[in-house]
Design a protein around this motif. Structure first.
Motif, short mmCIF file in Angstrom:
data_model
loop_
_atom_site.label_atom_id
_atom_site.label_comp_id
_atom_site.label_asym_id
_atom_site.label_seq_id
_atom_site.Cartn_x
_atom_site.Cartn_y
_atom_site.Cartn_z
N LYS A 128 0.84 -1.19 0.00
CA LYS A 128 0.00 0.00 0.00
C LYS A 128 0.88 1.25 0.00
CE LYS A 128 -3.79 -2.37 0.23
NZ LYS A 128 -3.17 -3.68 -0.01
N LEU A 129 0.44 2.26 -0.74
CA LEU A 129 1.14 3.53 -0.80
C LEU A 129 0.44 4.51 0.13
CD1 LEU A 129 3.52 4.44 -2.69
CD2 LEU A 129 1.78 5.53 -4.12
N CYS A 130 1.20 5.38 0.78
CA CYS A 130 0.60 6.48 1.53
C CYS A 130 1.52 7.70 1.43
CB CYS A 130 0.31 6.11 2.98
SG CYS A 130 1.76 5.82 3.99
N ILE A 131 0.94 8.87 1.64
CA ILE A 131 1.66 10.14 1.56
C ILE A 131 1.68 10.75 2.96
CG2 ILE A 131 1.78 12.43 0.51
CD1 ILE A 131 2.03 10.21 -1.55
N VAL A 132 2.86 11.17 3.39
CA VAL A 132 2.99 11.93 4.64
C VAL A 132 3.47 13.33 4.25
CG1 VAL A 132 4.07 12.12 6.90
CG2 VAL A 132 3.54 9.87 5.96
N THR A 133 2.60 14.32 4.47
CA THR A 133 2.97 15.68 4.13
C THR A 133 3.33 16.46 5.38
OG1 THR A 133 2.33 17.60 2.81
CG2 THR A 133 0.61 16.60 4.17
N HIS A 134 3.58 17.75 5.23
CA HIS A 134 4.05 18.57 6.34
C HIS A 134 3.36 19.93 6.29
CE1 HIS A 134 6.46 20.74 9.13
NE2 HIS A 134 7.23 21.34 8.24
N VAL A 135 2.26 20.03 7.06
CA VAL A 135 1.52 21.29 7.18
C VAL A 135 1.77 21.82 8.59
CG1 VAL A 135 -0.71 22.42 6.98
CG2 VAL A 135 -0.26 20.36 5.64
N GLU A 136 2.22 23.06 8.67
CA GLU A 136 2.59 23.65 9.96
C GLU A 136 1.47 24.45 10.60
OE1 GLU A 136 5.99 24.26 12.00
OE2 GLU A 136 5.29 22.28 11.50
N HIS A 137 0.58 25.02 9.80
CA HIS A 137 -0.39 25.98 10.34
C HIS A 137 -1.64 25.96 9.48
CE1 HIS A 137 -2.07 29.87 11.67
NE2 HIS A 137 -1.31 29.72 12.74
N PRO A 138 -2.82 26.26 10.05
CA PRO A 138 -4.04 26.28 9.23
C PRO A 138 -3.96 27.20 8.02
CG PRO A 138 -4.60 26.38 11.56
CD PRO A 138 -3.11 26.49 11.47
N TYR A 139 -3.14 28.27 8.11
CA TYR A 139 -3.02 29.19 6.97
C TYR A 139 -2.48 28.48 5.73
CZ TYR A 139 -3.53 33.13 10.25
OH TYR A 139 -4.00 34.02 11.18
N GLU A 140 -1.78 27.37 5.92
CA GLU A 140 -1.19 26.66 4.77
C GLU A 140 -2.19 25.74 4.08
OE1 GLU A 140 3.51 26.37 5.87
OE2 GLU A 140 2.24 24.73 6.56
N ILE A 141 -3.36 25.55 4.65
CA ILE A 141 -4.36 24.66 4.05
C ILE A 141 -5.19 25.47 3.06
CG2 ILE A 141 -6.26 23.07 4.50
CD1 ILE A 141 -5.06 22.58 7.25
N GLY A 156 -7.49 5.84 -3.26
CA GLY A 156 -7.39 4.93 -2.12
C GLY A 156 -6.14 5.11 -1.31
N VAL A 157 -5.37 6.16 -1.61
CA VAL A 157 -4.09 6.43 -0.93
C VAL A 157 -4.36 7.36 0.25
CG1 VAL A 157 -1.80 7.46 -1.18
CG2 VAL A 157 -2.78 6.11 -3.06
N ASN A 158 -3.98 6.95 1.45
CA ASN A 158 -4.17 7.78 2.63
C ASN A 158 -3.13 8.89 2.69
OD1 ASN A 158 -6.36 6.30 3.60
ND2 ASN A 158 -5.06 4.89 4.73
N VAL A 159 -3.51 10.01 3.30
CA VAL A 159 -2.62 11.16 3.45
C VAL A 159 -2.53 11.50 4.94
CG1 VAL A 159 -2.10 13.53 2.77
CG2 VAL A 159 -3.34 12.01 1.19
N TYR A 160 -1.31 11.60 5.45
CA TYR A 160 -1.06 11.90 6.85
C TYR A 160 -0.25 13.20 6.96
CZ TYR A 160 -2.24 6.93 7.27
OH TYR A 160 -2.88 5.72 7.18
#
Length: 230
Positions: A128-141, A156-160
């Motif tokens: 299974k593939l998954c992505i782990v990203t890096h968001v620091e603050h709500p302003y970045e969403i 079907g790929v989960n994002v963390y």
């Protein structure tokens, strides 16, 4: 144990094929390895990559590989396809994790070709593939990030998410707001890191007492499905 590999835990190893990023974070735990943004010499040679992947294949205790760097999604798609294909062909590898900040800083990188590449390597019968990203603050969403996450999750790929708890996002309720907003766009909070004790992170570090206080705030304000385990 070998060039391009870090192993701290029995079942997971880190593979670092591409040693540069689209954004240089001062508090990054590997920024001492990354020379400059979009370094032209960042790509590991084929011989080193072969040796590293062969080492993974020779260690059956490993179940999960984190492909990071640097940011591996800045690599040419042909090279990324080759690496993921080699890893997916190893029988004992059950999950391939890709670490990338590009959903935040370069969402236009997630083209139809890249999403098709993810789909090829995320199969019911294989790892299974998954992505782990890096968001620091709500302003970045941003809306662009939300659209990218929706397209990835449609495969079907989960994002963390991994967050670094710093003086810039440590005011009361900021991290709570981040985690609520991450869940709204389909990202599961996973890690929350304290900045390491290096001289260049002195300005960013937060007292341990504030971190403990934050954990108590989370327990009162958000359910367990929103706050991370660690």
């Amino acid at each position: 144990p070998i060039d391009l590999i870090t192993r701290r835990y029995p079942q997971i190893a880190v593979l670092k094929p591409f040693n540069t990023c689209a954004q240089m974070c001062v508090y990054c735990q590997r920024n001492w390895e990354v020379r400059e943004v979009m370094d032209p010499a960042a790509m590991a040679g084929r011989d080193k990559l072969d040796a590293a992947i062969n080492w993974i294949a020779d260690n059956p205790g490993l179940q999960e590989i984190l492909v990071t760097g640097g940011d591996p999604l800045l690599m040419a798609e042909e090279r990324l396809d080759w690496i993921l294909g080699r890893l997916a062909a190893i029988p004992h590898i059950q999950r391939i994790r890709i670490g990338s900040r590009l959903p935040v800083v370069l969402p236009m990188r997630f083209t139809e070709n890249l999403l098709a590449l993810f789909a090829r390597h995320h199969k019911a019968a294989g790892p299974k593939l998954c992505i782990v990203t890096h968001v620091e603050h709500p302003y970045e969403i941003t809306p662009e990030l939300a659209e990218v996450v929706a397209r990835i999750r449609a495969l079907g790929v989960n994002v963390y998410n991994q967050q670094v708890f710093t003086i810039e996002n440590s005011r009361r309720f900021e991290t709570v707001a981040l985690r609520w907003t991450l869940k709204r766009v389909g990202i599961d909070p996973y890690y929350c890191f304290n900045a390491k004790g290096k001289d260049e992170t002195r300005h960013f570090r937060v007292p341990i007492a504030r971190i403990l206080q934050e954990r108590k705030e989370e327990a009162r304000l958000i359910p367990g499905t929103v706050r991370p385990d660690e």
